[in-house]
Design a protein around this motif. Structure first.
Motif, PDB file in Angstrom:
ATOM      1  N   SER A 199      31.446 -24.153 -40.966  1.00  0.00           N
ATOM      2  CA  SER A 199      32.629 -24.983 -40.792  1.00  0.00           C
ATOM      3  C   SER A 199      33.791 -24.150 -40.272  1.00  0.00           C
ATOM      4  CB  SER A 199      33.029 -25.622 -42.127  1.00  0.00           C
ATOM      5  OG  SER A 199      33.557 -24.644 -42.997  1.00  0.00           O
ATOM      6  N   MET A 201      36.783 -24.049 -41.459  1.00  0.00           N
ATOM      7  CA  MET A 201      37.460 -23.414 -42.593  1.00  0.00           C
ATOM      8  C   MET A 201      36.723 -22.149 -43.018  1.00  0.00           C
ATOM      9  SD  MET A 201      40.259 -24.996 -43.717  1.00  0.00           S
ATOM     10  CE  MET A 201      40.416 -24.935 -45.499  1.00  0.00           C
ATOM     11  N   GLU A 216      44.622 -26.319 -45.749  1.00  0.00           N
ATOM     12  CA  GLU A 216      44.339 -27.618 -46.360  1.00  0.00           C
ATOM     13  C   GLU A 216      45.405 -28.638 -45.955  1.00  0.00           C
ATOM     14  OE1 GLU A 216      41.883 -28.787 -47.878  1.00  0.00           O
ATOM     15  OE2 GLU A 216      40.685 -27.019 -48.395  1.00  0.00           O
ATOM     16  N   ARG A 219      44.600 -29.714 -42.426  1.00  0.00           N
ATOM     17  CA  ARG A 219      43.441 -30.603 -42.332  1.00  0.00           C
ATOM     18  C   ARG A 219      43.778 -32.023 -42.772  1.00  0.00           C
ATOM     19  NH1 ARG A 219      37.728 -28.817 -44.907  1.00  0.00           N
ATOM     20  NH2 ARG A 219      38.849 -29.130 -46.852  1.00  0.00           N
ATOM     21  N   LYS A 220      44.709 -32.159 -43.699  1.00  0.00           N
ATOM     22  CA  LYS A 220      45.093 -33.485 -44.185  1.00  0.00           C
ATOM     23  C   LYS A 220      46.098 -34.179 -43.272  1.00  0.00           C
ATOM     24  CE  LYS A 220      44.304 -32.389 -49.073  1.00  0.00           C
ATOM     25  NZ  LYS A 220      44.945 -32.165 -50.401  1.00  0.00           N
ATOM     26  N   LEU A 222      46.085 -33.853 -39.647  1.00  0.00           N
ATOM     27  CA  LEU A 222      45.677 -33.601 -38.268  1.00  0.00           C
ATOM     28  C   LEU A 222      46.227 -34.626 -37.288  1.00  0.00           C
ATOM     29  CD1 LEU A 222      41.944 -32.503 -38.694  1.00  0.00           C
ATOM     30  CD2 LEU A 222      43.930 -31.058 -38.294  1.00  0.00           C
ATOM     31  N   LEU A 261      40.274 -26.877 -36.328  1.00  0.00           N
ATOM     32  CA  LEU A 261      40.151 -27.913 -37.353  1.00  0.00           C
ATOM     33  C   LEU A 261      40.111 -29.303 -36.713  1.00  0.00           C
ATOM     34  CD1 LEU A 261      42.650 -26.562 -40.056  1.00  0.00           C
ATOM     35  CD2 LEU A 261      40.150 -26.536 -40.160  1.00  0.00           C
ATOM     36  N   ARG A 262      40.957 -29.512 -35.711  1.00  0.00           N
ATOM     37  CA  ARG A 262      40.976 -30.807 -35.022  1.00  0.00           C
ATOM     38  C   ARG A 262      39.648 -31.057 -34.300  1.00  0.00           C
ATOM     39  NH1 ARG A 262      47.300 -30.342 -33.403  1.00  0.00           N
ATOM     40  NH2 ARG A 262      48.026 -31.912 -34.904  1.00  0.00           N
ATOM     41  N   ALA A 265      36.898 -31.998 -36.808  1.00  0.00           N
ATOM     42  CA  ALA A 265      37.064 -33.383 -37.272  1.00  0.00           C
ATOM     43  C   ALA A 265      36.673 -34.369 -36.182  1.00  0.00           C
ATOM     44  CB  ALA A 265      38.509 -33.612 -37.705  1.00  0.00           C
ATOM     45  N   THR A 284      42.773 -37.350 -34.715  1.00  0.00           N
ATOM     46  CA  THR A 284      42.575 -35.907 -34.927  1.00  0.00           C
ATOM     47  C   THR A 284      43.640 -35.063 -34.236  1.00  0.00           C
ATOM     48  OG1 THR A 284      40.984 -35.881 -33.086  1.00  0.00           O
ATOM     49  CG2 THR A 284      40.099 -36.101 -35.328  1.00  0.00           C
TER      50      THR A 284
END
Length: 315
Positions: A199, A201, A216, A219-220, A222, A261-262, A265, A284
């Protein structure tokens, strides 16, 4: 009733047994005994795992009819000489069952039995090259969580086998039951087969709680514009301190980490195939579908359309 047979050998990875919880709780969620799970070995009796835990098994041939055979792996498959009797059984079982599954390095047993020739497959990333050398006629894809090619299912290492088992439940009982089982098992997310074994992360590998908290937060959020000031505030650091610490711990700039991260997702949403690309791009944090395509092709070498087609083929 779906009959699941686990074929175990001495020194099997004990994590293979963890996937049985997926079928156990599928019965609970479905409120009826949908799955019957049994453990088998060539001769029956006690089989010892790599951790020394032993499991009582039935001998194959002793009522060993199964719809799906789950073949366990060992810690280092390159050091194990697979007995001919085992290969004969796997080959025969594959002909009589609906699915044959290689859990982690269990793919080596399938490969040695000739079941991977002409097919796509995966295994633990550390042994993907060795499996490709063993099976030159197969297409080993080292960066997949699990792969379904006809009746042959293979998974990446350890916890990825849980995702494969959930994929089996979804195939048998539908996505609602599979999602409910994942929720009961407190799995953070349901990973589709095409996702990377590592991943974003995990690749970033932050060493401090502050940087972890900032990631974190990202990620919440994005779907929203994310500034370095926002991440610094989440980490309780000044922007200058945060930028220096973040680069030192992850080896990347905050902007590049957020892009990863985007992208992760977005890949998940594309593979699940439930939303148009415009919606995925918006959710995203990409400017539009064109921007999403540009980053996906640059970083992964594949277009959104190709990724979706491949995921549908796995399904």
């Amino acid at each position: 009733m779906h009959r699941i047979g686990y074929f175990l050998t001495d020194e099997f990875q004990v994590m293979a047994l963890g996937t049985q919880s997926v079928f156990e709780f599928a019965n609970v969620v479905a409120r009826e005994p949908v799955y019957e799970v049994r453990n088998y070995s060539l001769g029956g009796g006690e089989v010892h795992s790599s951790q020394g835990v032993f499991v009582r098994t039935q001998a194959v041939g002793d009522g060993s009819e199964a719809d799906s055979w789950m073949v366990s792996g060992v810690v280092d498959p390159t050091r194990r000489l697979i007995p001919k009797e085992e290969l004969r059984f796997i080959h025969q079982a594959n002909q009589l069952s609906r699915r044959t599954v290689g859990l982690c390095t269990g793919a080596f047993v399938l490969g040695e039995a000739g079941l991977l020739d002409g097919r796509r497959a995966t295994t633990h990333w550390a042994y993907a090259d060795a499996l490709q050398r063993l099976c030159p006629e197969a297409r080993i894809e080292a960066d997949h969580i699990f792969i379904v090619d006809g009746p042959i299912w293979t998974s990446a290492g350890l916890t990825a086998a849980m995702d494969l088992a959930l994929g089996m439940v979804e195939k048998d009982l539908g996505p609602e039951i599979a999602t409910a089982v994942a929720r009961v098992l407190v799995m953070n997310q349901r990973r589709t087969g095409g996702q990377s074994q590592q991943s974003a992360m995990l690749k970033l590998a932050p060493k401090s709680d502050r940087v972890q908290t900032a990631l974190e937060y990202a990620r919440k959020h994005l779907a929203q514009p994310i500034r370095v000031d926002d991440l610094a505030r989440a980490a309780n650091l000044s922007p200058r301190q945060f930028g220096r610490i973040f680069q030192a711990e992850t080896g990347k700039s905050p902007a590049k980490a957020i892009e990863q991260l985007r992208l992760e997702a977005a890949r998940t949403m594309i593979e699940r195939g439930r939303h148009p690309l415009e919606v995925i791009a918006r959710e995203t944090g990409f400017r539009d579908r064109g921007h999403l395509r540009e980053v996906l092709v640059r970083e992964c070498g594949v277009s959104p359309q190709s990724l979706r087609r491949e995921a549908r083929g796995d399904a």
